[in-house]
Design a protein around this motif. Sequence first.
Motif, mmCIF file in Angstrom:
data_model
loop_
_atom_site.group_PDB
_atom_site.id
_atom_site.type_symbol
_atom_site.label_atom_id
_atom_site.label_comp_id
_atom_site.label_asym_id
_atom_site.label_seq_id
_atom_site.Cartn_x
_atom_site.Cartn_y
_atom_site.Cartn_z
ATOM 1 N N PRO A 1 0.815 -1.223 0.000
ATOM 2 C CA PRO A 1 0.000 0.000 0.000
ATOM 3 C C PRO A 1 0.848 1.274 0.000
ATOM 4 C CG PRO A 1 -0.951 -1.607 1.488
ATOM 5 C CD PRO A 1 0.359 -2.175 1.040
ATOM 6 N N VAL B 1 2.480 1.701 -3.380
ATOM 7 C CA VAL B 1 1.528 2.186 -4.382
ATOM 8 C C VAL B 1 1.370 3.702 -4.282
ATOM 9 C CG1 VAL B 1 -0.955 2.310 -4.862
ATOM 10 C CG2 VAL B 1 0.190 0.104 -4.796
ATOM 11 N N VAL C 1 -3.891 -0.498 -10.114
ATOM 12 C CA VAL C 1 -3.247 -1.279 -9.060
ATOM 13 C C VAL C 1 -3.931 -2.643 -8.996
ATOM 14 C CG1 VAL C 1 -2.825 -1.461 -6.580
ATOM 15 C CG2 VAL C 1 -2.561 0.744 -7.742
ATOM 16 N N LEU D 1 -5.868 -7.854 -4.038
ATOM 17 C CA LEU D 1 -6.821 -6.906 -3.456
ATOM 18 C C LEU D 1 -8.106 -7.615 -3.043
ATOM 19 C CD1 LEU D 1 -6.501 -3.805 -5.838
ATOM 20 C CD2 LEU D 1 -5.204 -4.341 -3.776
ATOM 21 N N TYR E 1 -5.043 0.780 -0.566
ATOM 22 C CA TYR E 1 -4.405 1.084 -1.848
ATOM 23 C C TYR E 1 -5.075 2.256 -2.569
ATOM 24 C CZ TYR E 1 -2.191 -3.502 -1.342
ATOM 25 O OH TYR E 1 -1.459 -4.574 -0.885
#
Length: 314
Positions: free
Chosen positions: A249, A252, A273, A277, A285
Amino acid sequence: MAATYGDVRHLLPGNYKRQITDWLEEDCPSLDYGGFVVGESEGEARLLGKSKGIIAGVPFVDEVFSQLGCTVEWHIKEGSELNLTPIHHCATVRGPIRKILLGERVALNILARCSGIATKSASMLAALRKEGWNGILAGTRKTTPGFRVVEKYGILVGGADPHRHDLSHMTMLKDNHVWACANNRAAADGGVADKDVTSIAKAIPRAVLAAKSAGGFATKVEVECRSVEEANAAIEAGADIVMLDNFTPDGVREAAKVLKDAWNGKRAFLVEVSGGLTEENAAAYACPDVDILSTSSIHQGTGIVDFSLKVSLR
């Protein structure tokens, strides 16, 4: 999303009807012994929703029973939530009882799975919106062979983006494409490419240009990237979307900001992304510099919405 602007069933290709024919044949390839017991008496059956969720898959159920000479009257609109009472009368199916029972399991299987996907998609999207993120939640191409149209349909009804429908829908250059491209070039030069960040970054422009030459101006190109260096190489080469794959995270947030700041006013691109997830971790994120979160968790391994069909003779 498409579900906001019109009837999602209008997106369906004609070939889904052939798939339903195949599914009916798969379920009864030979003799219908139960149907023999029932005979040809006319009647009706109530389609009952027995658990909480969003109903999705109406056109598939309609087609199942249409092919069997039956009709379906819906009492709840597709995309609506089933209420919290133990049983919700969703639709009434009318026709020969033998034919209703012939289509029962195929229709319920489709409806339960499609509704489960719509429910999961809507739930994850709502969680992200609650966090203030206004980007795109998308599915992936990790679908069940032969069932993709139903799964993508469920995603749409749930308000998420279906992403790619097949290999011809946008060009996705993943690590294997770039590695193979690097090795092909190295082989032509008499050597073998190393699979390190620098060599892959150097190979990305060639892969993007090849994709652009094949797909033309109308086909977007996306590149899976493992680092900011690779993403910069992809953007410089003309990629429309860069996918930050399996970043943390914090990684990102940092990478997306660096890329957006570096290319502001120079190149237009989207940051996607992906990688692991779920509804539980996706919010970590989500940030202003991320345009798309893509996940298979909204359609792969999701739960179902429970339905049953109860017959009553006229």
